[in-house]
Motif scaffolding. Sequence first.
Motif, PDB file in Angstrom:
ATOM      1  N   PHE A 115       0.860  -1.172   0.000  1.00  0.00           N
ATOM      2  CA  PHE A 115       0.000   0.000   0.000  1.00  0.00           C
ATOM      3  C   PHE A 115       0.902   1.229   0.000  1.00  0.00           C
ATOM      4  CE2 PHE A 115       0.381  -0.511   4.666  1.00  0.00           C
ATOM      5  CZ  PHE A 115       0.701   0.779   5.045  1.00  0.00           C
ATOM      6  N   GLY A 116       0.345   2.353  -0.383  1.00  0.00           N
ATOM      7  CA  GLY A 116       1.174   3.549  -0.473  1.00  0.00           C
ATOM      8  C   GLY A 116       0.356   4.811  -0.578  1.00  0.00           C
ATOM      9  N   ARG A 117       1.022   5.839  -1.065  1.00  0.00           N
ATOM     10  CA  ARG A 117       0.395   7.159  -1.044  1.00  0.00           C
ATOM     11  C   ARG A 117       0.978   8.012  -2.160  1.00  0.00           C
ATOM     12  NH1 ARG A 117       1.181  12.175   1.745  1.00  0.00           N
ATOM     13  NH2 ARG A 117      -0.807  13.085   2.451  1.00  0.00           N
ATOM     14  N   PHE A 118       0.123   8.541  -3.023  1.00  0.00           N
ATOM     15  CA  PHE A 118       0.509   9.582  -3.968  1.00  0.00           C
ATOM     16  C   PHE A 118       0.256  10.933  -3.309  1.00  0.00           C
ATOM     17  CE2 PHE A 118      -0.220   6.257  -7.207  1.00  0.00           C
ATOM     18  CZ  PHE A 118       0.929   6.406  -7.966  1.00  0.00           C
ATOM     19  N   LEU A 148       9.053  -5.213   7.062  1.00  0.00           N
ATOM     20  CA  LEU A 148       8.497  -4.119   6.280  1.00  0.00           C
ATOM     21  C   LEU A 148       9.604  -3.408   5.522  1.00  0.00           C
ATOM     22  CD1 LEU A 148       6.061  -2.437   8.851  1.00  0.00           C
ATOM     23  CD2 LEU A 148       5.451  -4.025   7.017  1.00  0.00           C
ATOM     24  N   TRP A 149       9.231  -2.896   4.374  1.00  0.00           N
ATOM     25  CA  TRP A 149      10.121  -1.980   3.661  1.00  0.00           C
ATOM     26  C   TRP A 149       9.291  -0.763   3.285  1.00  0.00           C
ATOM     27  CZ3 TRP A 149      11.754  -2.390  -2.140  1.00  0.00           C
ATOM     28  CH2 TRP A 149      12.627  -1.327  -2.444  1.00  0.00           C
ATOM     29  N   ARG A 150       9.753   0.405   3.705  1.00  0.00           N
ATOM     30  CA  ARG A 150       9.066   1.641   3.365  1.00  0.00           C
ATOM     31  C   ARG A 150      10.015   2.559   2.609  1.00  0.00           C
ATOM     32  NH1 ARG A 150       5.672   2.581   9.011  1.00  0.00           N
ATOM     33  NH2 ARG A 150       4.262   0.819   8.678  1.00  0.00           N
ATOM     34  N   THR A 151       9.491   3.194   1.603  1.00  0.00           N
ATOM     35  CA  THR A 151      10.314   4.095   0.795  1.00  0.00           C
ATOM     36  C   THR A 151       9.455   5.266   0.332  1.00  0.00           C
ATOM     37  OG1 THR A 151      11.658   4.297  -1.217  1.00  0.00           O
ATOM     38  CG2 THR A 151       9.848   2.712  -1.290  1.00  0.00           C
ATOM     39  N   VAL A 323       0.378   6.347   8.961  1.00  0.00           N
ATOM     40  CA  VAL A 323       1.654   5.660   8.726  1.00  0.00           C
ATOM     41  C   VAL A 323       2.709   6.697   8.395  1.00  0.00           C
ATOM     42  CG1 VAL A 323       2.887   4.102   7.160  1.00  0.00           C
ATOM     43  CG2 VAL A 323       0.596   3.505   7.938  1.00  0.00           C
ATOM     44  N   THR A 324       3.901   6.527   8.945  1.00  0.00           N
ATOM     45  CA  THR A 324       5.024   7.360   8.525  1.00  0.00           C
ATOM     46  C   THR A 324       5.893   6.551   7.579  1.00  0.00           C
ATOM     47  OG1 THR A 324       7.010   8.529   9.264  1.00  0.00           O
ATOM     48  CG2 THR A 324       6.280   6.699  10.631  1.00  0.00           C
ATOM     49  N   PHE A 325       6.156   7.083   6.413  1.00  0.00           N
ATOM     50  CA  PHE A 325       6.947   6.367   5.415  1.00  0.00           C
ATOM     51  C   PHE A 325       8.431   6.676   5.635  1.00  0.00           C
ATOM     52  CE2 PHE A 325       2.710   6.470   3.613  1.00  0.00           C
ATOM     53  CZ  PHE A 325       2.557   5.157   3.175  1.00  0.00           C
TER      54      PHE A 325
END
Length: 376
Positions: A115-118, A148-151, A323-325
């Motif tokens: 999942f993510g965010r534009f 987890l991997w966040r970028t 969530v903090t990316f």
Amino acid sequence: MVESSNPEPTARQDGSRYALSNLFRTSMLPRLALIGVVLLALAGAFAATAGWLSPQRLTPEKIVARFEEYNGVHPGFRRNHAKGVCVSGVFESSGEGAAISRASLFRPDASVPVFGRFALAGGNPFMADSPAAVRSLALNFALPDRELWRTGMNDIPVFPVKDAQGFYDFLAATRPDPKTGKPDPAKMEAFLKAHPEAPAALKLITGRQMAEGFADATYNSLNAFEFVDAHGTETPVRWSVMPVDPPKPDAAPEEGENYLFDALAGELESAPLRWRLVATVGEPGDSTSDPTIPWPDGRRKVTLGTLTLDRVEDEEHGPCRDVTFDPLILPDGIASSDDQILSARSAAYAVSFREREGETKEPSAVEIANPGSDAK
């Protein structure tokens, strides 16, 4: 009173206690003093790290405050990249990344939910969309074993400055003057002199090819990282997500303050969107500490897999709002580099998250029709 069950001490016992007390003084006091010195040093180091002993030291709190000075305070929203929507889908590995990283999502045939965010760069969640706005894509990969991997990536080729102080000064220099609506030329000139890496970086940023929207843009990590293989060998990389379909030609801006987000929602309702996750491999001499310096063309590229996004939701109903990316949330097989911007981003994200978590949640800045419904 209750009588003591212990008999009165004898002179011999008194002497023994005196001797033991003496021994304690001679042997333990220096040790306790040493422990005290160590604890004091640790406390001093912690205080220095927190900025308590150096009021002029740049802290993540000051960086977040500078964003608020620039954009105003908008309770409940991120201090940067405030305007955004949630997306979700899946990442499917090509297997090629397993040669340079032992991360489980790069194994052949690996498939993990994402999942993510534009979003748009800037701290005003109600800013109008514009063709020149810097666009971002942040992602959360859910690996096996709860890793987890966040970028967080942007559609610019390089970062405008090489360190946190530079970015702090950049925000001050580019803040519009209330009288003119534009940055003060004198402040900008002083900034460019103080940060000589910035002019070349800003030229690359302003000269980049602009995509039409979110769907056809390429998003770059900007910072370097280290991929770690099964033998512990480290390989410097920067990564990008590149649209599978070629970018569309530039078009005149559409009407509406949210036209970029509306277009994204419309495209995801019609069909899933796909990008290739590609790692660019650095060579000796390529800077891993300075994100303003692009690596030369011709560097080896490894296609790690395909990112498919098929669902869009507003932040109130989606999985991305709380969530903090953090770019330093990394799985085994991916490590940080010596780029100090990474730790500065991580620390500032934590402060921003802590502040907004204590604030009343406002309605989403961008509303999506039928939130939570599956994209067709």
